[in-house]
Design a protein around this motif. Sequence first.
Motif, PDB file in Angstrom:
ATOM      1  N   ARG A  57       0.827  -1.206   0.000  1.00  0.00           N
ATOM      2  CA  ARG A  57       0.000   0.000   0.000  1.00  0.00           C
ATOM      3  C   ARG A  57       0.862   1.258   0.000  1.00  0.00           C
ATOM      4  O   ARG A  57       0.493   2.266  -0.570  1.00  0.00           O
ATOM      5  N   GLY A  58       2.007   1.185   0.654  1.00  0.00           N
ATOM      6  CA  GLY A  58       2.868   2.351   0.731  1.00  0.00           C
ATOM      7  C   GLY A  58       3.761   2.454  -0.491  1.00  0.00           C
ATOM      8  O   GLY A  58       4.173   1.452  -1.064  1.00  0.00           O
ATOM      9  N   MET A  59       4.101   3.677  -0.902  1.00  0.00           N
ATOM     10  CA  MET A  59       4.970   3.901  -2.041  1.00  0.00           C
ATOM     11  C   MET A  59       6.152   4.754  -1.590  1.00  0.00           C
ATOM     12  O   MET A  59       5.992   5.759  -0.900  1.00  0.00           O
ATOM     13  N   ALA A  60       7.338   4.342  -1.969  1.00  0.00           N
ATOM     14  CA  ALA A  60       8.541   5.071  -1.591  1.00  0.00           C
ATOM     15  C   ALA A  60       9.220   5.629  -2.836  1.00  0.00           C
ATOM     16  O   ALA A  60       9.223   5.003  -3.898  1.00  0.00           O
ATOM     17  N   PHE A  61       9.811   6.831  -2.713  1.00  0.00           N
ATOM     18  CA  PHE A  61      10.506   7.459  -3.829  1.00  0.00           C
ATOM     19  C   PHE A  61      11.713   6.621  -4.234  1.00  0.00           C
ATOM     20  O   PHE A  61      12.477   6.154  -3.395  1.00  0.00           O
ATOM     21  N   SER A  62      11.877   6.431  -5.555  1.00  0.00           N
ATOM     22  CA  SER A  62      12.975   5.619  -6.055  1.00  0.00           C
ATOM     23  C   SER A  62      13.985   6.452  -6.840  1.00  0.00           C
ATOM     24  O   SER A  62      15.164   6.475  -6.524  1.00  0.00           O
ATOM     25  N   GLU A  63      13.522   7.188  -7.887  1.00  0.00           N
ATOM     26  CA  GLU A  63      14.432   7.939  -8.739  1.00  0.00           C
ATOM     27  C   GLU A  63      13.633   8.940  -9.568  1.00  0.00           C
ATOM     28  O   GLU A  63      12.397   8.995  -9.477  1.00  0.00           O
ATOM     29  N   VAL A  64      14.335   9.740 -10.359  1.00  0.00           N
ATOM     30  CA  VAL A  64      13.674  10.590 -11.348  1.00  0.00           C
ATOM     31  C   VAL A  64      14.127  10.162 -12.736  1.00  0.00           C
ATOM     32  O   VAL A  64      15.241   9.648 -12.904  1.00  0.00           O
ATOM     33  N   ARG A  65      13.250  10.356 -13.699  1.00  0.00           N
ATOM     34  CA  ARG A  65      13.617  10.088 -15.099  1.00  0.00           C
ATOM     35  C   ARG A  65      12.883  11.089 -15.978  1.00  0.00           C
ATOM     36  O   ARG A  65      11.964  11.773 -15.536  1.00  0.00           O
ATOM     37  N   GLU A  66      13.322  11.146 -17.251  1.00  0.00           N
ATOM     38  CA  GLU A  66      12.699  12.086 -18.173  1.00  0.00           C
ATOM     39  C   GLU A  66      11.233  11.724 -18.406  1.00  0.00           C
ATOM     40  O   GLU A  66      10.862  10.537 -18.434  1.00  0.00           O
ATOM     41  N   TYR A  67      10.438  12.768 -18.557  1.00  0.00           N
ATOM     42  CA  TYR A  67       9.005  12.589 -18.823  1.00  0.00           C
ATOM     43  C   TYR A  67       8.809  11.914 -20.176  1.00  0.00           C
ATOM     44  O   TYR A  67       9.504  12.215 -21.159  1.00  0.00           O
ATOM     45  N   GLN A  68       7.871  10.968 -20.223  1.00  0.00           N
ATOM     46  CA  GLN A  68       7.497  10.287 -21.461  1.00  0.00           C
ATOM     47  C   GLN A  68       6.010  10.473 -21.710  1.00  0.00           C
ATOM     48  O   GLN A  68       5.231  10.568 -20.755  1.00  0.00           O
TER      49      GLN A  68
END
Length: 289
Positions: free
Chosen positions: A36-47
């Motif tokens: 249920r919980g979501m943790a931040f992983s990374e950023v990437r370019e918008y698609q």
Amino acid sequence: MTSEELLQKVRKIEIKTHGLSRNIFAGEYHSQFKGRGMAFSEVREYQPGDDVRSIDWNVTARFHKPYIKVFEEERELTVMLLIDVSGSRNFGTISQFKRDTIAEVAATLAFSTIENNDKVGVIFFSDHIEKFIPAKKGKKHVLHIIRELLSFTPQSFGTDIAAALEYFTNAQKRHCAAFLISDMMTEHIEELEKPLMIAAGRHDMHLIRIYDKLDIELPDVGLIKLNDAETGHRIWVDTGISSIRKNYQRHWERINEKINTILTKTGTKQVSIRTDQDYVKGLMQLFKY
């Protein structure tokens, strides 16, 4: 309570609730809360097709092209128990006191948590924060929580649920599953909406309301003295007068309506458990929401 009596009570609750959590609730708990919980992983370019709500505007401004935040499911869950230790928990008329039911329910949830290798923490509250036990893993930690549940003596007898929710929100920054375990005996129900709205917006909030049969209706037994366990106020009441009994029940119904309205607005799940009834069914119902 002597040390030996406390150890016996701890052992008794451990045997009963640990078995329940392992044999009955483990699967329900896992399906309800894991992932249920979501943790931040990374950023990437918008698609094209990405949710624009996930755009990281700081990174986008830095590189002059859109980037989005990528999240992944949390593999570890934190469960927080917000436990009402006010004076009204020392009430029960049929099989056991509210405090006994609260202890068993809390212990079952705690053991269910460690069975899934998650962390559990506790906040004891009255009309202020009485004790905070940070979330940890392990059976030793859960047994410590149970000992505190059975032996803890609060400094105050009043109730301030709103303050407990505010403290919880400030103390618990990461997403978690939270269980507010209380009889909801407070004259300030309306004050709950804002702090509960904030807490429910950040966490999976659940209310487990523990109540006694006599919280709802007075028996027709003539003149009796009622004592408010939180204020110490005493009053003589003639239960032989039907209008008094009806007004007593209507007061309970009005409080229920207010609580249900707030829970609906905030999206908080709830279950009510009576002291003389099987709490297993109630918890199963909560897990199957």
